[in-house]
Design a protein around this motif. Structure first.
Motif, PDB file in Angstrom:
ATOM      1  N   LEU A  61      62.410  -6.375 115.692  1.00  0.00           N
ATOM      2  CA  LEU A  61      60.879  -6.341 116.211  1.00  0.00           C
ATOM      3  C   LEU A  61      60.302  -5.246 116.828  1.00  0.00           C
ATOM      4  O   LEU A  61      59.391  -4.715 116.708  1.00  0.00           O
ATOM      5  CB  LEU A  61      60.620  -7.932 116.872  1.00  0.00           C
ATOM      6  CG  LEU A  61      60.688  -9.177 115.853  1.00  0.00           C
ATOM      7  CD1 LEU A  61      60.394 -10.208 116.680  1.00  0.00           C
ATOM      8  CD2 LEU A  61      59.684  -9.220 114.687  1.00  0.00           C
ATOM      9  N   ILE A  62      61.319  -4.887 117.947  1.00  0.00           N
ATOM     10  CA  ILE A  62      60.911  -3.822 118.745  1.00  0.00           C
ATOM     11  C   ILE A  62      60.781  -2.438 117.843  1.00  0.00           C
ATOM     12  O   ILE A  62      59.722  -1.592 117.929  1.00  0.00           O
ATOM     13  CB  ILE A  62      62.037  -3.360 119.842  1.00  0.00           C
ATOM     14  CG1 ILE A  62      62.014  -4.609 120.930  1.00  0.00           C
ATOM     15  CG2 ILE A  62      61.697  -2.107 120.339  1.00  0.00           C
ATOM     16  CD1 ILE A  62      63.087  -4.349 121.690  1.00  0.00           C
ATOM     17  N   PHE A  63      61.525  -2.295 116.927  1.00  0.00           N
ATOM     18  CA  PHE A  63      61.480  -1.035 116.121  1.00  0.00           C
ATOM     19  C   PHE A  63      60.394  -1.035 115.320  1.00  0.00           C
ATOM     20  O   PHE A  63      59.623   0.052 114.890  1.00  0.00           O
ATOM     21  CB  PHE A  63      62.860  -1.134 114.999  1.00  0.00           C
ATOM     22  CG  PHE A  63      63.003  -0.061 113.971  1.00  0.00           C
ATOM     23  CD1 PHE A  63      63.441   1.297 114.398  1.00  0.00           C
ATOM     24  CD2 PHE A  63      62.822  -0.340 112.748  1.00  0.00           C
ATOM     25  CE1 PHE A  63      63.559   2.267 113.433  1.00  0.00           C
ATOM     26  CE2 PHE A  63      62.712   0.775 111.663  1.00  0.00           C
ATOM     27  CZ  PHE A  63      63.081   1.968 112.190  1.00  0.00           C
ATOM     28  N   LEU A  64      60.041  -2.285 114.616  1.00  0.00           N
ATOM     29  CA  LEU A  64      58.848  -2.292 113.784  1.00  0.00           C
ATOM     30  C   LEU A  64      57.563  -2.314 114.382  1.00  0.00           C
ATOM     31  O   LEU A  64      56.401  -1.918 113.841  1.00  0.00           O
ATOM     32  CB  LEU A  64      58.670  -3.790 113.015  1.00  0.00           C
ATOM     33  CG  LEU A  64      59.938  -4.020 111.915  1.00  0.00           C
ATOM     34  CD1 LEU A  64      59.633  -5.237 111.448  1.00  0.00           C
ATOM     35  CD2 LEU A  64      59.896  -2.750 110.825  1.00  0.00           C
ATOM     36  N   THR A  65      57.517  -2.244 115.835  1.00  0.00           N
ATOM     37  CA  THR A  65      56.371  -1.996 116.538  1.00  0.00           C
ATOM     38  C   THR A  65      55.901  -0.528 116.460  1.00  0.00           C
ATOM     39  O   THR A  65      54.910  -0.228 116.780  1.00  0.00           O
ATOM     40  CB  THR A  65      56.340  -2.473 118.170  1.00  0.00           C
ATOM     41  OG1 THR A  65      57.341  -1.817 118.635  1.00  0.00           O
ATOM     42  CG2 THR A  65      56.702  -3.972 118.154  1.00  0.00           C
ATOM     43  N   ASP A  68      56.370   0.189 111.531  1.00  0.00           N
ATOM     44  CA  ASP A  68      55.881  -0.989 110.698  1.00  0.00           C
ATOM     45  C   ASP A  68      55.900  -0.349 109.331  1.00  0.00           C
ATOM     46  O   ASP A  68      55.563   0.838 109.153  1.00  0.00           O
ATOM     47  CB  ASP A  68      54.691  -1.398 111.049  1.00  0.00           C
ATOM     48  CG  ASP A  68      54.431  -3.034 110.719  1.00  0.00           C
ATOM     49  OD1 ASP A  68      55.356  -3.474 110.819  1.00  0.00           O
ATOM     50  OD2 ASP A  68      53.225  -3.154 110.512  1.00  0.00           O
ATOM     51  N   GLY A  69      56.542  -0.955 108.514  1.00  0.00           N
ATOM     52  CA  GLY A  69      56.482  -0.619 107.070  1.00  0.00           C
ATOM     53  C   GLY A  69      57.811   0.079 106.661  1.00  0.00           C
ATOM     54  O   GLY A  69      57.965   0.898 105.572  1.00  0.00           O
ATOM     55  N   ALA A  70      58.939  -0.061 107.729  1.00  0.00           N
ATOM     56  CA  ALA A  70      60.007   0.626 107.279  1.00  0.00           C
ATOM     57  C   ALA A  70      61.004  -0.488 106.381  1.00  0.00           C
ATOM     58  O   ALA A  70      60.912  -1.699 106.282  1.00  0.00           O
ATOM     59  CB  ALA A  70      61.115   0.975 108.589  1.00  0.00           C
ATOM     60  N   GLU A  74      66.431   1.793 106.320  1.00  0.00           N
ATOM     61  CA  GLU A  74      66.091   2.702 107.403  1.00  0.00           C
ATOM     62  C   GLU A  74      66.480   2.303 108.586  1.00  0.00           C
ATOM     63  O   GLU A  74      66.968   3.231 109.595  1.00  0.00           O
ATOM     64  CB  GLU A  74      64.506   3.006 107.253  1.00  0.00           C
ATOM     65  CG  GLU A  74      64.304   3.761 105.976  1.00  0.00           C
ATOM     66  CD  GLU A  74      62.596   3.798 105.869  1.00  0.00           C
ATOM     67  OE1 GLU A  74      61.822   5.111 105.567  1.00  0.00           O
ATOM     68  OE2 GLU A  74      62.065   2.770 105.847  1.00  0.00           O
ATOM     69  N   PHE A  75      66.127   1.092 109.246  1.00  0.00           N
ATOM     70  CA  PHE A  75      66.571   0.507 110.402  1.00  0.00           C
ATOM     71  C   PHE A  75      68.014   0.520 110.558  1.00  0.00           C
ATOM     72  O   PHE A  75      68.279   1.270 111.639  1.00  0.00           O
ATOM     73  CB  PHE A  75      66.263  -0.993 110.647  1.00  0.00           C
ATOM     74  CG  PHE A  75      66.635  -1.586 111.734  1.00  0.00           C
ATOM     75  CD1 PHE A  75      66.150  -1.177 113.067  1.00  0.00           C
ATOM     76  CD2 PHE A  75      67.872  -2.496 111.797  1.00  0.00           C
ATOM     77  CE1 PHE A  75      66.380  -1.756 114.183  1.00  0.00           C
ATOM     78  CE2 PHE A  75      68.149  -2.860 113.073  1.00  0.00           C
ATOM     79  CZ  PHE A  75      67.548  -2.436 114.105  1.00  0.00           C
ATOM     80  N   CYS A  76      68.847   0.460 109.586  1.00  0.00           N
ATOM     81  CA  CYS A  76      70.196   0.611 109.781  1.00  0.00           C
ATOM     82  C   CYS A  76      70.619   2.058 110.061  1.00  0.00           C
ATOM     83  O   CYS A  76      71.497   2.426 111.168  1.00  0.00           O
ATOM     84  CB  CYS A  76      71.205   0.003 108.577  1.00  0.00           C
ATOM     85  SG  CYS A  76      71.068  -1.510 108.397  1.00  0.00           S
TER      86      CYS A  76
END
Length: 169
Positions: A61-65, A68-70, A74-76
């Motif tokens: 959730l922190i990352f998507l702020t 967004d749209g990743a 990509e997060f990994c």
């Protein structure tokens, strides 16, 4: 939100803690981990207990702020989190209606992750506590030291792609 207290360092005094932190074979990494654990562990336990989010869910959730749209991959790649735990977290976040998944128009095999209004609202509930915890962590530094620490962390973070691959172990 009430922060769950982390146990004291087994009753060690400052000199004993310093001896341990300076005495390891990897003092820099050990000190970074020590500081991070005292920031993250009580904070994440409180969020888990009071809001029902797992640690991977919190950081996604922190990352998507900011991204967004990743995709989950990509997060990994960015975070170094394991794909299996991220996959489980994405499924849970979707079930909780905190994110929505949409096919990537460029590759239907990939799904892009977006925060929902509910996800953003939940993020807004816990981020002030994390910000306050960060301020408490940095309270011992004067403004110049904080700026210097920020520059050094930026430099280390920029260098991660050069050494951070698990295949380099």
């Amino acid at each position: 939100m009430r922060l769950i207290q982390q146990d004291e360092s087994a009753g060690l005094d400052a000199a004993q803690r310093r001896a341990i932190l300076d005495g390891t074979a990897i003092p820099t990494a050990y000190k970074i981990g020590y500081v991070l654990n005292f920031y993250r562990e009580p904070s994440f336990r409180m969020i888990e207990t009071e809001l029902g989010l797992t640690r991977p869910e919190i950081v996604i959730l922190i990352f998507l702020t900011v991204r967004d749209g990743a995709s989950a991959s990509e997060f990994c790649e960015f975070s170094g989190h394991l794909k299996a735990s991220v996959s489980r977290a994405v499924i849970l976040l979707d079930k909780k209606k905190l994110i929505r998944r949409e096919p990537d128009p460029a590759d239907n095999r990939r799904q892009l992750l977006y925060l929902t209004a509910e996800g953003r609202a939940l993020y807004e509930r816990y981020i002030p506590m994390l910000q306050a915890r960060e301020a408490a962590m940095l309270a011992c530094l004067d403004p110049g030291e904080r700026a210097q620490l920020g520059k050094l962390l930026d430099k280390l973070a920029t260098h991660v792609p050069e050494w951070g691959s698990a295949s380099d172990l």
